[in-house]
Motif scaffolding. Structure first.
Motif, PDB file in Angstrom:
ATOM      1  N   ILE A 175       0.838  -1.204   0.000  1.00 30.88           N
ATOM      2  CA  ILE A 175       0.000   0.000   0.000  1.00 30.88           C
ATOM      3  C   ILE A 175       0.873   1.254   0.000  1.00 30.88           C
ATOM      4  O   ILE A 175       0.608   2.206  -0.740  1.00 30.88           O
ATOM      5  CB  ILE A 175      -0.972  -0.021   1.197  1.00 30.88           C
ATOM      6  CG1 ILE A 175      -2.069  -1.063   0.952  1.00 30.88           C
ATOM      7  CG2 ILE A 175      -1.587   1.362   1.424  1.00 30.88           C
ATOM      8  CD1 ILE A 175      -2.979  -1.309   2.144  1.00 30.88           C
ATOM      9  N   LEU A 176       1.929   1.267   0.796  1.00 31.11           N
ATOM     10  CA  LEU A 176       2.839   2.420   0.768  1.00 31.11           C
ATOM     11  C   LEU A 176       3.503   2.567  -0.597  1.00 31.11           C
ATOM     12  O   LEU A 176       3.709   3.687  -1.080  1.00 31.11           O
ATOM     13  CB  LEU A 176       3.918   2.283   1.844  1.00 31.11           C
ATOM     14  CG  LEU A 176       3.512   2.517   3.295  1.00 31.11           C
ATOM     15  CD1 LEU A 176       4.752   2.625   4.169  1.00 31.11           C
ATOM     16  CD2 LEU A 176       2.653   3.755   3.454  1.00 31.11           C
ATOM     17  N   ALA A 177       3.830   1.442  -1.222  1.00 28.78           N
ATOM     18  CA  ALA A 177       4.474   1.491  -2.536  1.00 28.78           C
ATOM     19  C   ALA A 177       3.582   2.145  -3.589  1.00 28.78           C
ATOM     20  O   ALA A 177       4.077   2.768  -4.533  1.00 28.78           O
ATOM     21  CB  ALA A 177       4.861   0.081  -2.984  1.00 28.78           C
ATOM     22  N   TYR A 197       6.244   4.485  -5.068  1.00 28.59           N
ATOM     23  CA  TYR A 197       6.847   4.018  -6.312  1.00 28.59           C
ATOM     24  C   TYR A 197       6.135   4.590  -7.536  1.00 28.59           C
ATOM     25  O   TYR A 197       6.634   4.473  -8.658  1.00 28.59           O
ATOM     26  CB  TYR A 197       6.802   2.484  -6.389  1.00 28.59           C
ATOM     27  CG  TYR A 197       7.751   1.765  -5.458  1.00 28.59           C
ATOM     28  CD1 TYR A 197       8.718   2.444  -4.734  1.00 28.59           C
ATOM     29  CD2 TYR A 197       7.688   0.383  -5.321  1.00 28.59           C
ATOM     30  CE1 TYR A 197       9.585   1.776  -3.883  1.00 28.59           C
ATOM     31  CE2 TYR A 197       8.551  -0.299  -4.472  1.00 28.59           C
ATOM     32  CZ  TYR A 197       9.499   0.403  -3.756  1.00 28.59           C
ATOM     33  OH  TYR A 197      10.358  -0.276  -2.923  1.00 28.59           O
ATOM     34  N   GLN A 198       4.980   5.175  -7.326  1.00 29.91           N
ATOM     35  CA  GLN A 198       4.126   5.687  -8.394  1.00 29.91           C
ATOM     36  C   GLN A 198       3.635   7.067  -7.962  1.00 29.91           C
ATOM     37  O   GLN A 198       3.339   7.281  -6.783  1.00 29.91           O
ATOM     38  CB  GLN A 198       2.923   4.745  -8.583  1.00 29.91           C
ATOM     39  CG  GLN A 198       2.046   5.029  -9.767  1.00 29.91           C
ATOM     40  CD  GLN A 198       2.654   4.551 -11.072  1.00 29.91           C
ATOM     41  OE1 GLN A 198       3.569   3.734 -11.078  1.00 29.91           O
ATOM     42  NE2 GLN A 198       2.142   5.057 -12.182  1.00 29.91           N
ATOM     43  N   GLU A 226       9.193  -0.510 -10.870  1.00 29.92           N
ATOM     44  CA  GLU A 226       9.420  -0.961  -9.494  1.00 29.92           C
ATOM     45  C   GLU A 226       8.121  -1.397  -8.827  1.00 29.92           C
ATOM     46  O   GLU A 226       8.092  -2.377  -8.072  1.00 29.92           O
ATOM     47  CB  GLU A 226      10.076   0.162  -8.683  1.00 29.92           C
ATOM     48  CG  GLU A 226      10.694  -0.301  -7.386  1.00 29.92           C
ATOM     49  CD  GLU A 226      11.637   0.722  -6.794  1.00 29.92           C
ATOM     50  OE1 GLU A 226      12.466   0.328  -5.947  1.00 29.92           O
ATOM     51  OE2 GLU A 226      11.560   1.918  -7.157  1.00 29.92           O
ATOM     52  N   LEU A 227       7.032  -0.698  -9.151  1.00 30.69           N
ATOM     53  CA  LEU A 227       5.735  -1.091  -8.595  1.00 30.69           C
ATOM     54  C   LEU A 227       5.191  -2.320  -9.315  1.00 30.69           C
ATOM     55  O   LEU A 227       4.561  -3.178  -8.689  1.00 30.69           O
ATOM     56  CB  LEU A 227       4.742   0.073  -8.689  1.00 30.69           C
ATOM     57  CG  LEU A 227       3.359  -0.171  -8.064  1.00 30.69           C
ATOM     58  CD1 LEU A 227       3.475  -0.607  -6.614  1.00 30.69           C
ATOM     59  CD2 LEU A 227       2.492   1.076  -8.184  1.00 30.69           C
ATOM     60  N   VAL A 228       5.433  -2.425 -10.615  1.00 30.29           N
ATOM     61  CA  VAL A 228       5.013  -3.618 -11.363  1.00 30.29           C
ATOM     62  C   VAL A 228       5.607  -4.863 -10.718  1.00 30.29           C
ATOM     63  O   VAL A 228       4.910  -5.860 -10.496  1.00 30.29           O
ATOM     64  CB  VAL A 228       5.440  -3.528 -12.843  1.00 30.29           C
ATOM     65  CG1 VAL A 228       5.249  -4.893 -13.536  1.00 30.29           C
ATOM     66  CG2 VAL A 228       4.623  -2.475 -13.580  1.00 30.29           C
ATOM     67  N   LYS A 229       6.897  -4.814 -10.396  1.00 29.80           N
ATOM     68  CA  LYS A 229       7.575  -5.978  -9.809  1.00 29.80           C
ATOM     69  C   LYS A 229       6.899  -6.398  -8.508  1.00 29.80           C
ATOM     70  O   LYS A 229       6.664  -7.592  -8.268  1.00 29.80           O
ATOM     71  CB  LYS A 229       9.045  -5.653  -9.557  1.00 29.80           C
ATOM     72  CG  LYS A 229       9.827  -6.831  -8.968  1.00 29.80           C
ATOM     73  CD  LYS A 229      11.314  -6.513  -8.823  1.00 29.80           C
ATOM     74  CE  LYS A 229      12.061  -7.715  -8.263  1.00 29.80           C
ATOM     75  NZ  LYS A 229      13.526  -7.457  -8.140  1.00 29.80           N
ATOM     76  N   LEU A 230       6.559  -5.422  -7.666  1.00 33.01           N
ATOM     77  CA  LEU A 230       5.927  -5.735  -6.387  1.00 33.01           C
ATOM     78  C   LEU A 230       4.508  -6.253  -6.584  1.00 33.01           C
ATOM     79  O   LEU A 230       4.090  -7.220  -5.933  1.00 33.01           O
ATOM     80  CB  LEU A 230       5.913  -4.483  -5.503  1.00 33.01           C
ATOM     81  CG  LEU A 230       5.308  -4.623  -4.106  1.00 33.01           C
ATOM     82  CD1 LEU A 230       5.985  -5.748  -3.319  1.00 33.01           C
ATOM     83  CD2 LEU A 230       5.421  -3.302  -3.351  1.00 33.01           C
ATOM     84  N   LEU A 231       3.755  -5.649  -7.493  1.00 34.03           N
ATOM     85  CA  LEU A 231       2.378  -6.090  -7.733  1.00 34.03           C
ATOM     86  C   LEU A 231       2.334  -7.477  -8.366  1.00 34.03           C
ATOM     87  O   LEU A 231       1.362  -8.225  -8.174  1.00 34.03           O
ATOM     88  CB  LEU A 231       1.640  -5.076  -8.604  1.00 34.03           C
ATOM     89  CG  LEU A 231       1.383  -3.701  -7.964  1.00 34.03           C
ATOM     90  CD1 LEU A 231       0.614  -2.797  -8.927  1.00 34.03           C
ATOM     91  CD2 LEU A 231       0.624  -3.841  -6.643  1.00 34.03           C
ATOM     92  N   GLY A 289      -0.112  14.142   1.924  1.00 31.96           N
ATOM     93  CA  GLY A 289       1.305  14.309   2.210  1.00 31.96           C
ATOM     94  C   GLY A 289       2.183  13.684   1.136  1.00 31.96           C
ATOM     95  O   GLY A 289       3.206  14.259   0.740  1.00 31.96           O
ATOM     96  N   TYR A 290       1.781  12.504   0.657  1.00 37.21           N
ATOM     97  CA  TYR A 290       2.536  11.857  -0.419  1.00 37.21           C
ATOM     98  C   TYR A 290       2.416  12.653  -1.724  1.00 37.21           C
ATOM     99  O   TYR A 290       3.380  12.756  -2.493  1.00 37.21           O
ATOM    100  CB  TYR A 290       2.053  10.425  -0.632  1.00 37.21           C
ATOM    101  CG  TYR A 290       2.516   9.487   0.458  1.00 37.21           C
ATOM    102  CD1 TYR A 290       3.842   9.045   0.502  1.00 37.21           C
ATOM    103  CD2 TYR A 290       1.649   9.047   1.454  1.00 37.21           C
ATOM    104  CE1 TYR A 290       4.281   8.197   1.514  1.00 37.21           C
ATOM    105  CE2 TYR A 290       2.084   8.207   2.469  1.00 37.21           C
ATOM    106  CZ  TYR A 290       3.396   7.791   2.490  1.00 37.21           C
ATOM    107  OH  TYR A 290       3.841   6.968   3.498  1.00 37.21           O
TER     108      TYR A 290
END
Length: 291
Positions: free
Chosen positions: A123-125, A129-130, A186-191, A248-249
């Motif tokens: 969720i933080l990613a 990452y995006q 980087e987010l693709v890899k995690l998802l 904030g993000y």
């Protein structure tokens, strides 16, 4: 018609932007059937909207960082991204896993504690990452096709190595229209690790890709879009040491984008493309840059 009760509800918040958003919903409700609300009531809401707009514009034009924003901005976006990378790496290594998609048999044996922690970091990613959306990740539907999609829904499109957000319904959709946003590598890899887990564990109960109650007896989607918005500062505080909200993000991202030395060398079209990844335009982006 109970103008006092409605205005009391709007003024329950001291934040002029929250007041404006709540009033906007009231005005939209009135617009859905203008015959229901009296002319006198509509006049009161119109005058209140005019008054609130002056206050809101004054606040937004004074784009000084709040104390919390100033604390968060002591570290730039890359700092938080690197912290998240370390946390994800430590989670996998401490459990004896390679940072790669699991086989089906491995997913079945994953501990609930590991999946819970992975969900928090995933969720933080979504926001590190995006380029950070608003709370739109909470209402995404998985799809492997681009035809026959419902025009009022948002989708996470997955086809092979390609992942895209197909956004139809969001805060600024009337201004920007449909937006297709490429998910960054980087987010693709995690998802690619996270989504097979929920598909396998949720089975027929699979609803949306994020926000599940996970324990030894339960793998259930939390059917409350606001739950993710509330959860994000708690995760941020626990794992990053600062309770960053979604906004904030977004401030972090816009600060990073607009502070980049190469930003001023971009064409207007290139700048628009960058800001559209946050689902707003250049005109709105300047308010997110805090000084």
């Amino acid at each position: 018609h109970n103008v006092k009760a409605v205005l009391d509800r709007i003024n329950r918040s001291n934040n002029v932007n929250t007041q404006w958003t709540t009033l906007w919903h009231v005005l939209q409700a009135i617009a859905s059937d203008t015959t229901v609300v009296s002319a006198d009531a509509k006049k009161v809401y119109k005058e209140f909207a005019d008054e609130l707009k002056v206050k809101r514009d004054a606040k937004n034009d004074n784009n000084l960082a709040t104390e919390k924003q100033a604390t968060a901005l002591q570290n730039a976006l890359p700092h938080y991204q690197e912290e998240l990378r370390k946390l994800i790496s430590n989670l996998f290594s401490s459990n004896g896993f390679e940072y790669a998609p699991f086989k089906a048999a491995e997913i079945k044996s994953l501990k609930s504690s590991f999946i819970n922690e992975l969900q928090d970091l995933t969720i933080l990613a979504l926001f590190l990452y995006q380029p950070a959306l608003r709370n739109d990740w909470a209402d995404l539907h998985l799809t492997s096709k681009k035809t026959g999609l419902e025009p009022k829904k948002n989708y996470l499109y997955i086809k092979g190595k390609l992942m895209q957000l197909i956004m139809h319904s969001y805060k600024t959709d009337k201004h920007l229209g449909e937006q297709i946003i490429n998910i960054r590598p980087e987010l693709v890899k995690l998802l690619k690790i996270w989504i097979p887990i929920i598909k396998k564990r949720a089975g027929d109960k699979l609803s949306k890709p994020f926000m599940y109650t996970i324990n030894s007896k339960q793998f259930e989607h939390i059917d409350n879009e606001d739950a993710m918005r509330r959860k994000i500062p708690r995760i941020s505080g626990r794992v990053l040491g600062i309770d960053l909200s979604i906004n904030g993000y977004r401030v972090l991202w816009e600060t990073a984008i607009q502070s980049d030395p190469g930003y001023q060398q971009l064409t207007v079209a290139e700048k628009k493309k960058l800001h559209h990844e946050l689902l707003h335009g250049i005109d709105i982006s300047i308010y997110y840059k805090k000084i």
